[in-house]
Design a protein around this motif. Structure first.
Motif, short mmCIF file in Angstrom:
data_model
loop_
_atom_site.label_atom_id
_atom_site.label_comp_id
_atom_site.label_asym_id
_atom_site.label_seq_id
_atom_site.Cartn_x
_atom_site.Cartn_y
_atom_site.Cartn_z
N ALA A 319 0.83 -1.21 0.00
CA ALA A 319 0.00 0.00 0.00
C ALA A 319 0.87 1.26 0.00
O ALA A 319 0.57 2.24 -0.70
CB ALA A 319 -0.93 -0.01 1.21
N THR A 320 1.95 1.23 0.77
CA THR A 320 2.85 2.40 0.84
C THR A 320 3.54 2.64 -0.50
O THR A 320 3.62 3.78 -0.98
CB THR A 320 3.89 2.18 1.95
N VAL A 321 4.04 1.57 -1.10
CA VAL A 321 4.69 1.71 -2.41
C VAL A 321 3.70 2.24 -3.44
O VAL A 321 4.04 3.12 -4.26
CB VAL A 321 5.28 0.36 -2.86
N GLU A 322 2.47 1.74 -3.40
CA GLU A 322 1.44 2.20 -4.34
C GLU A 322 1.19 3.69 -4.17
O GLU A 322 1.10 4.44 -5.16
CB GLU A 322 0.16 1.41 -4.11
N ASP A 323 1.11 4.15 -2.93
CA ASP A 323 0.91 5.59 -2.67
C ASP A 323 2.10 6.40 -3.17
O ASP A 323 1.92 7.47 -3.79
CB ASP A 323 0.71 5.83 -1.17
N VAL A 333 12.10 2.76 -6.10
CA VAL A 333 11.83 2.20 -4.78
C VAL A 333 12.39 0.78 -4.71
O VAL A 333 12.08 -0.05 -5.57
CB VAL A 333 10.32 2.17 -4.48
N GLY A 334 13.22 0.51 -3.72
CA GLY A 334 13.76 -0.83 -3.53
C GLY A 334 13.17 -1.47 -2.29
O GLY A 334 13.21 -0.87 -1.21
N VAL A 335 12.59 -2.65 -2.44
CA VAL A 335 12.16 -3.45 -1.29
C VAL A 335 13.16 -4.60 -1.18
O VAL A 335 13.30 -5.43 -2.09
CB VAL A 335 10.74 -3.99 -1.47
N VAL A 445 19.24 0.85 -12.17
CA VAL A 445 18.09 1.26 -11.36
C VAL A 445 17.33 2.37 -12.06
O VAL A 445 17.76 3.52 -12.09
CB VAL A 445 18.53 1.72 -9.96
N GLY A 446 16.18 2.03 -12.63
CA GLY A 446 15.32 3.02 -13.24
C GLY A 446 14.14 3.34 -12.35
O GLY A 446 14.00 2.78 -11.26
N PRO A 447 13.24 4.24 -12.77
CA PRO A 447 12.05 4.54 -11.98
C PRO A 447 11.20 3.29 -11.78
O PRO A 447 11.19 2.39 -12.62
CB PRO A 447 11.32 5.59 -12.83
N GLY A 448 10.46 3.26 -10.66
CA GLY A 448 9.56 2.14 -10.41
C GLY A 448 10.00 1.31 -9.22
O GLY A 448 10.92 1.67 -8.47
N LEU A 449 9.33 0.18 -9.05
CA LEU A 449 9.54 -0.69 -7.90
C LEU A 449 10.52 -1.81 -8.26
O LEU A 449 10.41 -2.43 -9.31
CB LEU A 449 8.20 -1.30 -7.47
N HIS A 450 11.46 -2.06 -7.35
CA HIS A 450 12.46 -3.10 -7.53
C HIS A 450 12.43 -4.02 -6.31
O HIS A 450 12.47 -3.55 -5.17
CB HIS A 450 13.86 -2.49 -7.67
#
Length: 545
Positions: A319-323, A333-335, A445-450
């Motif tokens: 939910a946090t990443v989505e926001d 964003v790296g998780v 590392v580009g934009p978006g979730l990793h």
């Protein structure tokens, strides 16, 4: 020369034996590239004499090459040769092996073949792969000839290790430990050393905290008094692979090296650096400060998260990443988790919500490797079973790689190690289509979730980072806890330090009370012994239990 910790050290630094210590984000690689440019401008680095750049990993090698291209232009290779230690050892052996009575290798080491052989031996002898690898490193990593290796393995008394060595020799193969020892044997020839001392005006060795003494010995004879050694002890995460950072640094200082210590970070916000510094000091390192705190005004945050269980944690993270991504799609964003198994529930929730993510568990991002897979996949016979299909695709790709391109062979073998594990549950077509591709391997590392684990993220950076799995037995890993050795626990702390220092603007660290075991049963977990180090520095505590 006194310690000179100025960020522009490269402007006036001479060619000299040097130890450059730099925590994450302090501009180490950029400074090295600029120093080589200054040497070119001063006329101290002129063809045919060159600089030799040696790095531990392919990523570090690509990063240094990228910086040199930026500083020296597209023809940077006129002034520098950049490779990793296995590539350097391979070069030495292939070009000079006749000087020690050997022939060039017909088959370069292959990780996939080596891993398959290792697993088979371990099954036969009912031993642990980690223990087998440790014995092989111990008996091989030195300037030992083939007969001496057999004697050392025989003296050690581990049947599995002797059987492994006999098997690879019967197949006419060598492994990566052999590459290092063969390179060392070649450097035992004074004529070879003299040749390279004349060829290279200066040597740069990066990531010294990841080196074994054998790798140190591959670099140290080439330019005594003219070598720059760079790294950071707090980022040493390869002790399991034989790294000996304390002994390596001791050897460097024994060469009367002048020391340069950088302490200002150009990467991370002050809140993130509070966490990085706390972990660095626990490792015996130093405080790291922001080079310019003013530029971070109004930005930057350090947060701790406590949840009841792994699914609640996954829901909060997704939910946090989505926001965040709705607010600013340009964010990276790296998780990150210590291992991909602990990240499982986050991955599932990300997929359930339909969020796009790059999953770094696939080791390939170089377009040329992915292009090989995509081009050859349609040629694989659909009548083959999955295991045979993987072998067929591997062979088709392998023959398209130059015999001396050890880096591409190495990456292809890593890819097929992963494919071999995944093909049990996924089709080969789905696996290949899911491999991420980077348009710039030096900056993937580009934009978006990793989504990634701790080791593969080394050298990369993200605008925001969430670290999950800060529980005992996950971080530190249960094997380190079981061994009880201080060096094993320090290596786990160093992994956490590397993970935290990937964040530029914001860092979230998370721990759960209940985490499922391999059977899916919830087990109570204690927070990692290092969770409190970071939580003491946070701007915000989120308790969602």
């Amino acid at each position: 020369m006194p310690n000179a910790g100025k960020p522009d050290w490269y402007v006036s630094h001479p060619i000299a034996e040097t130890l450059l210590t730099a925590p994450p984000g302090c501009g180490k690689t950029e400074g090295i590239a600029r120093w080589l440019r200054v040497l070119v401008e001063r006329g101290e680095l002129l063809p045919p004499r060159r600089a030799l750049g040696l790095t531990f990993s392919n990523k570090a090698k690509a990063n240094l090459r990228s910086r040199l291209r930026r500083e020296l232009g597209p023809r940077w290779w006129r002034w520098a040769t950049v490779t990793n230690f296995h590539g350097w050892a391979f070069h030495l052996h292939q070009h000079h092996c006749t000087s020690i009575g050997l022939d060039p290798l017909e088959i370069a080491p292959q990780r996939g073949w080596q891993a398959t052989t290792t697993r088979a031996i371990c099954r036969e002898y009912e031993c642990e792969e980690e223990e087998l690898q440790r014995v092989l490193r111990s008996c091989k990593l030195g300037a030992y000839d083939d007969d001496t290796v057999i004697e050392r393995l025989d003296d050690y008394g581990m049947g599995a290790a002797l059987a492994y060595e006999q098997r690879i020799r019967e197949a006419g193969r060598r492994d990566f430990n052999d590459l290092i020892r063969l390179g060392l044997l070649v450097l035992g020839e004074p004529r070879v050393v003299s040749l390279y001392r004349e060829r290279f005006a200066v040597v740069v060795v990066d990531e010294v905290q990841d080196l074994s003494l054998a790798q140190f010995d591959l670099a140290s004879p080439i330019a005594p008094g003219r070598t720059l050694w760079a790294g950071d002890a707090a980022q040493g995460i390869y002790g399991f692979a034989g790294a000996q950072p304390d002994l390596v640094v001791e050897r460097i200082r024994g060469r009367d090296a002048c020391e340069i210590e950088l302490t200002a970070s150009y990467r991370s916000s002050p809140p993130v650096l509070r966490a990085v510094s706390a972990l660095s000091k626990a490792l015996g390192g130093q405080d790291v400060r922001a080079a310019s705190e003013d530029e971070w005004e109004g930005r930057g945050r350090l947060v701790s998260l406590r949840t009841k269980d792994a699914r609640q944690e996954a829901d909060w993270v997704a939910a946090t990443v989505e926001d965040w991504m709705d607010e600013d799609p340009a964010l990276s964003v790296g998780v990150i988790a210590r291992a991909k198994g602990r990240r499982k529930w986050v991955d599932e929730e990300i997929q359930r919500r339909g969020l796009l993510a790059e999953i770094w568990d696939f080791p390939a991002h170089r377009p040329s490797i992915v292009e090989l897979l995509v081009r050859h996949l349609p040629l694989v016979d659909p009548a083959l079973d999955r295991g045979e299909a993987v072998e067929d695709l591997y062979l088709r790709c392998y023959v398209d790689i130059d015999d001396l391109d050890l880096d591409s062979q190495d990456e292809l073998n890593e890819v097929f190690d992963t494919i071999g594990e995944l093909v049990v549950e996924m089709s080969l077509a789905d696996i290949v289509s899911g491999i991420r591709i980077s348009s710039s391997p030096e900056d993937p590392v580009g934009p978006g979730l990793h989504l990634l684990n701790g080791h593969v993220g080394k050298g990369q950076q993200f605008d925001r980072v969430i670290i999950v799995g800060l529980e005992e037995a996950f971080l530190p890993h249960y094997r380190a806890m079981k061994s009880g050795r201080a060096e094993d626990l320090d290596a786990e702390l160093a992994v956490l330090h590397v993970m935290a220092s990937r964040a530029r603007e914001q860092l979230v660290v998370a721990t759960c009370e209940l985490v499922p075991n391999w059977q899916g049963e919830n087990r109570r977990r204690d927070p990692s012994r290092w969770f409190g180090l970071i939580e003491a520095e946070v701007d915000q505590v989120i308790d969602a239990r």
